[in-house]
Write a protein that holds these residues in place. Sequence first.
Motif, PDB file in Angstrom:
ATOM      1  N   GLN A 128      -5.995  -2.404   6.377  1.00 59.20           N
ATOM      2  CA  GLN A 128      -7.083  -1.933   5.540  1.00 59.20           C
ATOM      3  C   GLN A 128      -6.635  -0.884   4.367  1.00 59.20           C
ATOM      4  OE1 GLN A 128      -6.681  -1.614   8.895  1.00 59.20           O
ATOM      5  NE2 GLN A 128      -8.684  -1.391  10.013  1.00 59.20           N
ATOM      6  N   HIS A 129      -5.458  -0.485   4.476  1.00 60.03           N
ATOM      7  CA  HIS A 129      -5.101   0.674   3.513  1.00 60.03           C
ATOM      8  C   HIS A 129      -4.106   0.214   2.633  1.00 60.03           C
ATOM      9  CE1 HIS A 129      -6.984   2.810   6.835  1.00 60.03           C
ATOM     10  NE2 HIS A 129      -5.902   2.591   7.588  1.00 60.03           N
ATOM     11  N   HIS A 130      -3.828  -1.032   2.581  1.00 57.63           N
ATOM     12  CA  HIS A 130      -2.596  -1.460   1.345  1.00 57.63           C
ATOM     13  C   HIS A 130      -2.424  -2.993   1.325  1.00 57.63           C
ATOM     14  CE1 HIS A 130      -0.344  -1.679   5.437  1.00 57.63           C
ATOM     15  NE2 HIS A 130      -0.046  -2.724   4.866  1.00 57.63           N
ATOM     16  N   ASN A 131      -3.402  -4.006   1.924  1.00 61.03           N
ATOM     17  CA  ASN A 131      -3.303  -5.243   1.486  1.00 61.03           C
ATOM     18  C   ASN A 131      -5.024  -5.783   1.105  1.00 61.03           C
ATOM     19  OD1 ASN A 131      -3.161  -8.164   1.668  1.00 61.03           O
ATOM     20  ND2 ASN A 131      -1.879  -8.330   3.397  1.00 61.03           N
ATOM     21  N   ALA A 132      -4.790  -5.590  -0.169  1.00 55.87           N
ATOM     22  CA  ALA A 132      -6.160  -5.991  -0.889  1.00 55.87           C
ATOM     23  C   ALA A 132      -6.519  -7.312  -0.827  1.00 55.87           C
ATOM     24  CB  ALA A 132      -6.034  -5.424  -2.462  1.00 55.87           C
ATOM     25  N   ASP A 133      -5.628  -8.004  -0.755  1.00 56.20           N
ATOM     26  CA  ASP A 133      -5.619  -9.715  -0.531  1.00 56.20           C
ATOM     27  C   ASP A 133      -6.384  -9.725   0.718  1.00 56.20           C
ATOM     28  OD1 ASP A 133      -5.253 -12.335  -1.057  1.00 56.20           O
ATOM     29  OD2 ASP A 133      -3.230 -12.066   0.000  1.00 56.20           O
ATOM     30  N   VAL A 134      -5.879  -9.303   1.927  1.00 49.98           N
ATOM     31  CA  VAL A 134      -6.610  -9.734   3.044  1.00 49.98           C
ATOM     32  C   VAL A 134      -7.689  -8.974   3.166  1.00 49.98           C
ATOM     33  CG1 VAL A 134      -6.532  -9.515   5.647  1.00 49.98           C
ATOM     34  CG2 VAL A 134      -4.390 -10.243   4.355  1.00 49.98           C
ATOM     35  N   MET A 135      -7.978  -7.720   2.706  1.00 51.95           N
ATOM     36  CA  MET A 135      -9.124  -7.008   2.840  1.00 51.95           C
ATOM     37  C   MET A 135     -10.484  -7.721   2.139  1.00 51.95           C
ATOM     38  SD  MET A 135      -8.378  -5.422   5.293  1.00 51.95           S
ATOM     39  CE  MET A 135      -9.848  -4.347   5.401  1.00 51.95           C
ATOM     40  N   GLY A 136     -10.103  -8.490   1.021  1.00 43.76           N
ATOM     41  CA  GLY A 136     -11.046  -8.714   0.266  1.00 43.76           C
ATOM     42  C   GLY A 136     -12.083  -9.510   1.133  1.00 43.76           C
TER      43      GLY A 136
END
Length: 356
Positions: free
Chosen positions: A249-257
């Motif tokens: 949730q805090h550092h993987n913008a790719d997955v959290m999209g």
Amino acid sequence: MTEWTDAETFARALERADTKEKGNCFEDFEEGDLLEHDPGLTLTRWGNESWMSQTLNHDPAYWRTDAATARGFDEPPIHPDFLTAATLGITVEDLSEKGGYFLGRTNVRFPEAPVYPGTELRVESEVVETATSSSRPQYGIVTWRTRGLDAATGDVLCSYERTNMIPRRQPVETDGGSAGATSADDDPDGGLPAEFVTPEGGYFEDFAAALEDADGRDAAVAYRHERGRTQDDVTVASLPLATLNTAKQHHNADVMGDSPSGGIVTYGDVTRSTALGHARSDERTWREVGFDDERFHTFVASGDTVYAFTRVLGAEDDADSPEAGTVRFEHIAFNQDDEPVYSGTRTAEIQKRSRN
Ligand SMILES: CC(C)(COP(=O)(O)OP(=O)(O)OC[C@H]1O[C@@H](n2cnc3c(N)ncnc32)[C@H](O)[C@@H]1OP(=O)(O)O)[C@@H](O)C(=O)NCCC(=O)NCCSC(=O)C[C@H](O)C(=O)O
């Protein structure tokens, strides 16, 4: 010869390859399971000061030796907020790395002895409850009891119970939640008291006097703090990683999209500590005793600004130190749109203006 880095070939390779997964799903937790978390962390002065400076916690006893010794410490100790965040950070790989959200925490306690830089932290958790989420079939709700220990002595330094939404491997049938169950309140002011009283200063006596002033009237001791902290790469990604918090949730913008938040979000302990920092800047904190009923209401993301609101719930002249009295607060963190993002109650010893 196969060119593995050819874009089309590589896309096919990715489709066919198994992923060596990290973290656990809801189905992996059973009530009573005990987990000894492998990561450990040395609580350093650097880590403490990074956390405290970025969350605007400037209590001099945690920064200067003369102020620390005046508080009865040998040297500036590790701040309870950083200790709490580091204790939780170490658990993430086992408990919440899969990507669920931190919903709440209670019974956060610290023994009275200060924790000094150089202490090595070892953390263990027990699964205390697993439950179905009626509103979100892709998730379950898990509660753990966690203890942060001094790795050398086994002394408990911090303990709490935490609840997260955890992704399931298989979604379940649910009743779709209780949407519409809440009734609209007729009072346009939402039942708030007629008057808000603001303490004149930040000493124990100021809180006690404000409560006395509000007593017997339609009034509450409640006020807001001026400071705000806009979330940036440091608060969103760097601070949690510095506590070994591997939550995507805090550092993987790719997955959290492709998640309920639609992007990366601030670590709950950063939001909370920032709001507490704002509140502490308007009081004379002596010692943190504990926190209860902590709840994260909605997401905080990069660009959002964290502000704080405080309600004083009680004041008793029963602190362990003659220098202080005990005050109970409710703190609410809110964003630039005035939406509550965090709330929790806090018991703290607050310095007296004059000793008995
Ligand atoms: C995550 C949300 C979007 C969910 O919103 P919504 O679907 O509206 O549901 P609720 O918020 O009402 O809650 C979902 C279910 O969970 C139960 N719940 C909530 N709090 C608790 C609690 N303290 N103890 C037990 N159960 C709780 C509710 O009753 C609901 O149950 P059900 O009706 O049966 O489904 C929304 O909550 C949200 O946006 N929250 C903010 C989350 C957040 O931003 N957290 C901090 C950042 S994430 C983080 O820090 C991760 C951390 O690093 C880590 O690894 O833990």
